[in-house]
Write a protein that holds these residues in place. Structure first.
Motif, PDB file in Angstrom:
ATOM      1  N   UNK A 159       0.818  -1.184  -0.343  1.00  0.00           N
ATOM      2  CA  UNK A 159      -0.013   0.244  -0.151  1.00  0.00           C
ATOM      3  C   UNK A 159       0.574   0.880   0.002  1.00  0.00           C
ATOM      4  N   UNK A 160       0.156   2.159  -0.296  1.00  0.00           N
ATOM      5  CA  UNK A 160       0.870   3.911  -0.011  1.00  0.00           C
ATOM      6  C   UNK A 160      -0.336   4.556   0.566  1.00  0.00           C
ATOM      7  N   UNK A 161      -0.127   4.582   1.974  1.00  0.00           N
ATOM      8  CA  UNK A 161      -0.820   5.782   2.424  1.00  0.00           C
ATOM      9  C   UNK A 161      -0.876   6.878   2.882  1.00  0.00           C
ATOM     10  N   UNK A 162      -1.160   7.865   3.190  1.00  0.00           N
ATOM     11  CA  UNK A 162      -0.360   9.680   3.774  1.00  0.00           C
ATOM     12  C   UNK A 162      -1.868   9.855   4.690  1.00  0.00           C
ATOM     13  N   UNK A 163      -1.429  10.739   5.602  1.00  0.00           N
ATOM     14  CA  UNK A 163      -2.396  10.748   7.285  1.00  0.00           C
ATOM     15  C   UNK A 163      -1.976  12.543   6.421  1.00  0.00           C
ATOM     16  N   UNK A 164      -3.156  13.169   8.020  1.00  0.00           N
ATOM     17  CA  UNK A 164      -2.714  14.870   8.380  1.00  0.00           C
ATOM     18  C   UNK A 164      -3.702  15.370   8.948  1.00  0.00           C
ATOM     19  N   UNK A 165      -3.162  16.308  10.148  1.00  0.00           N
ATOM     20  CA  UNK A 165      -4.338  17.208  10.617  1.00  0.00           C
ATOM     21  C   UNK A 165      -4.820  17.611  10.397  1.00  0.00           C
ATOM     22  N   UNK A 166      -6.144  18.009   9.582  1.00  0.00           N
ATOM     23  CA  UNK A 166      -6.672  19.984   9.681  1.00  0.00           C
ATOM     24  C   UNK A 166      -5.706  20.532  10.549  1.00  0.00           C
ATOM     25  N   UNK A 167      -5.664  21.474  10.582  1.00  0.00           N
ATOM     26  CA  UNK A 167      -4.918  22.894  10.617  1.00  0.00           C
ATOM     27  C   UNK A 167      -6.134  24.165  10.623  1.00  0.00           C
ATOM     28  N   UNK A 168      -6.334  24.579  11.760  1.00  0.00           N
ATOM     29  CA  UNK A 168      -6.975  25.250  11.849  1.00  0.00           C
ATOM     30  C   UNK A 168      -7.202  26.549  10.540  1.00  0.00           C
ATOM     31  N   UNK A 169      -8.478  27.062  10.124  1.00  0.00           N
ATOM     32  CA  UNK A 169      -8.248  28.031   9.763  1.00  0.00           C
ATOM     33  C   UNK A 169      -7.883  27.371   8.087  1.00  0.00           C
ATOM     34  N   UNK A 170      -7.735  26.803   7.473  1.00  0.00           N
ATOM     35  CA  UNK A 170      -7.322  25.318   5.817  1.00  0.00           C
ATOM     36  C   UNK A 170      -7.249  24.869   5.642  1.00  0.00           C
ATOM     37  N   UNK A 171      -7.551  24.257   4.253  1.00  0.00           N
ATOM     38  CA  UNK A 171      -8.296  22.987   3.586  1.00  0.00           C
ATOM     39  C   UNK A 171      -6.390  22.389   4.058  1.00  0.00           C
ATOM     40  N   UNK A 172      -7.187  20.424   4.487  1.00  0.00           N
ATOM     41  CA  UNK A 172      -5.763  20.226   4.677  1.00  0.00           C
ATOM     42  C   UNK A 172      -6.224  18.736   3.508  1.00  0.00           C
ATOM     43  N   UNK A 173      -5.456  18.465   2.286  1.00  0.00           N
ATOM     44  CA  UNK A 173      -6.020  17.619   1.366  1.00  0.00           C
ATOM     45  C   UNK A 173      -4.793  16.093   1.789  1.00  0.00           C
ATOM     46  N   UNK A 174      -4.822  14.846   1.797  1.00  0.00           N
ATOM     47  CA  UNK A 174      -4.476  13.895   1.295  1.00  0.00           C
ATOM     48  C   UNK A 174      -4.621  12.889  -0.517  1.00  0.00           C
ATOM     49  N   UNK A 175      -3.214  12.825  -0.511  1.00  0.00           N
ATOM     50  CA  UNK A 175      -3.573  11.456  -1.438  1.00  0.00           C
ATOM     51  C   UNK A 175      -2.740  10.553  -2.051  1.00  0.00           C
ATOM     52  N   UNK A 176      -3.373   9.154  -2.050  1.00  0.00           N
ATOM     53  CA  UNK A 176      -2.699   8.094  -2.245  1.00  0.00           C
ATOM     54  C   UNK A 176      -2.764   7.951  -3.997  1.00  0.00           C
ATOM     55  N   UNK A 177      -1.527   7.694  -4.736  1.00  0.00           N
ATOM     56  CA  UNK A 177      -2.002   7.295  -6.491  1.00  0.00           C
ATOM     57  C   UNK A 177      -0.954   6.108  -6.937  1.00  0.00           C
ATOM     58  N   UNK A 178      -1.760   5.577  -7.847  1.00  0.00           N
ATOM     59  CA  UNK A 178      -1.282   4.520  -8.390  1.00  0.00           C
ATOM     60  C   UNK A 178      -1.257   5.045 -10.129  1.00  0.00           C
ATOM     61  N   UNK A 179      -0.081   5.474 -10.320  1.00  0.00           N
ATOM     62  CA  UNK A 179      -0.009   6.282 -11.392  1.00  0.00           C
ATOM     63  C   UNK A 179       0.195   4.969 -12.423  1.00  0.00           C
ATOM     64  N   UNK A 180      -0.420   5.027 -13.506  1.00  0.00           N
ATOM     65  CA  UNK A 180      -0.036   4.277 -14.969  1.00  0.00           C
ATOM     66  C   UNK A 180       0.520   4.180 -15.239  1.00  0.00           C
ATOM     67  N   UNK A 181       1.663   4.210 -16.516  1.00  0.00           N
ATOM     68  CA  UNK A 181       2.424   4.451 -17.143  1.00  0.00           C
ATOM     69  C   UNK A 181       2.785   3.672 -18.465  1.00  0.00           C
ATOM     70  N   UNK A 182       3.313   3.709 -19.567  1.00  0.00           N
ATOM     71  CA  UNK A 182       3.273   2.549 -20.603  1.00  0.00           C
ATOM     72  C   UNK A 182       4.456   2.430 -21.448  1.00  0.00           C
ATOM     73  N   UNK A 183       5.291   1.510 -21.950  1.00  0.00           N
ATOM     74  CA  UNK A 183       6.538   1.859 -22.474  1.00  0.00           C
ATOM     75  C   UNK A 183       5.857   2.895 -23.543  1.00  0.00           C
ATOM     76  N   UNK A 184       7.374   3.233 -23.865  1.00  0.00           N
ATOM     77  CA  UNK A 184       7.693   4.404 -25.016  1.00  0.00           C
ATOM     78  C   UNK A 184       8.233   3.230 -26.048  1.00  0.00           C
TER      79      UNK A 184
END
Length: 184
Positions: A159-184
């Motif tokens: 797995x790949x995991x990202x966590x974070x705690x929200x902060x006052x007066x800000x949006x907090x966003x976490x992302x975890x991504x599986x990026x697909x790629x193709x042979x060139x």
């Protein structure tokens, strides 16, 4: 018809914070190293023969502005102190001619271990059912993980995991991504 079957996948994660939710998401993508791509979210199949590679190696396959396919988990909060988690789980079969699964977990109030266990459990469960394996969903991931691995049908879960705690007066966003790629 064009047959788009990725040959490689890499995992990445990020966290962003900003006054505006969209900019917080952009910052999370930037932190994950993929903000310069046009991301297209796809469902959860890991193609046969698709190899997991490092983020550094995978980025060499991509061109800024390219339409790029991914499986993405995203969680946002604007609540101070609220824990958010994003995780992508991976389950690969031992038989490379078969497909595997990717899962997304988007959670509030989950810590890294809870989100990562859930993501791996979901991916393994989806792959397991295609192989005729059924397990009690109420059993702990550690119990099921041992059963999956001892079956000889699985080569890898991760797995790949990202966590974070929200902060006052800000949006907090976490992302975890599986990026697909193709042979060139």
């Amino acid at each position: 018809m064009l047959d788009l079957v990725p040959t490689h996948v890499f995992l990445t994660k990020g966290v962003g914070r900003h006054k505006y939710q969209l900019k917080s998401f952009e910052e999370a993508l930037r932190n994950a190293g993929v903000a310069e791509l046009n991301l297209v979210q796809v469902s959860s199949i890991l193609p046969p023969y698709c190899k997991i590679i490092s983020r550094d190696k995978g980025m060499k396959y991509l061109t800024p502005g390219a339409i790029s396919f991914c499986v993405m988990a995203r969680a946002d909060t604007d609540e101070h102190g609220r824990l958010v988690a994003s995780s992508v789980g991976v389950a690969m079969p031992k038989d490379k001619t078969k497909w595997g699964y990717l899962s997304e977990v988007h959670g509030h109030g989950m810590n890294r271990l809870q989100a990562s266990d859930m993501a791996e459990d979901l991916a393994a469960g989806m792959l397991g059912t295609t192989m005729g394996m059924e397990f009690d969903p109420d059993k702990a991931w550690s119990e099921k993980e041992q059963a999956y691995k001892s079956s000889g049908l699985f080569i890898k879960t991760s797995n790949i995991t990202q966590t974070a705690k929200g902060q006052k007066d800000l949006w907090t966003t976490t992302v975890a991504i599986a990026m697909f790629v193709f042979d060139k």
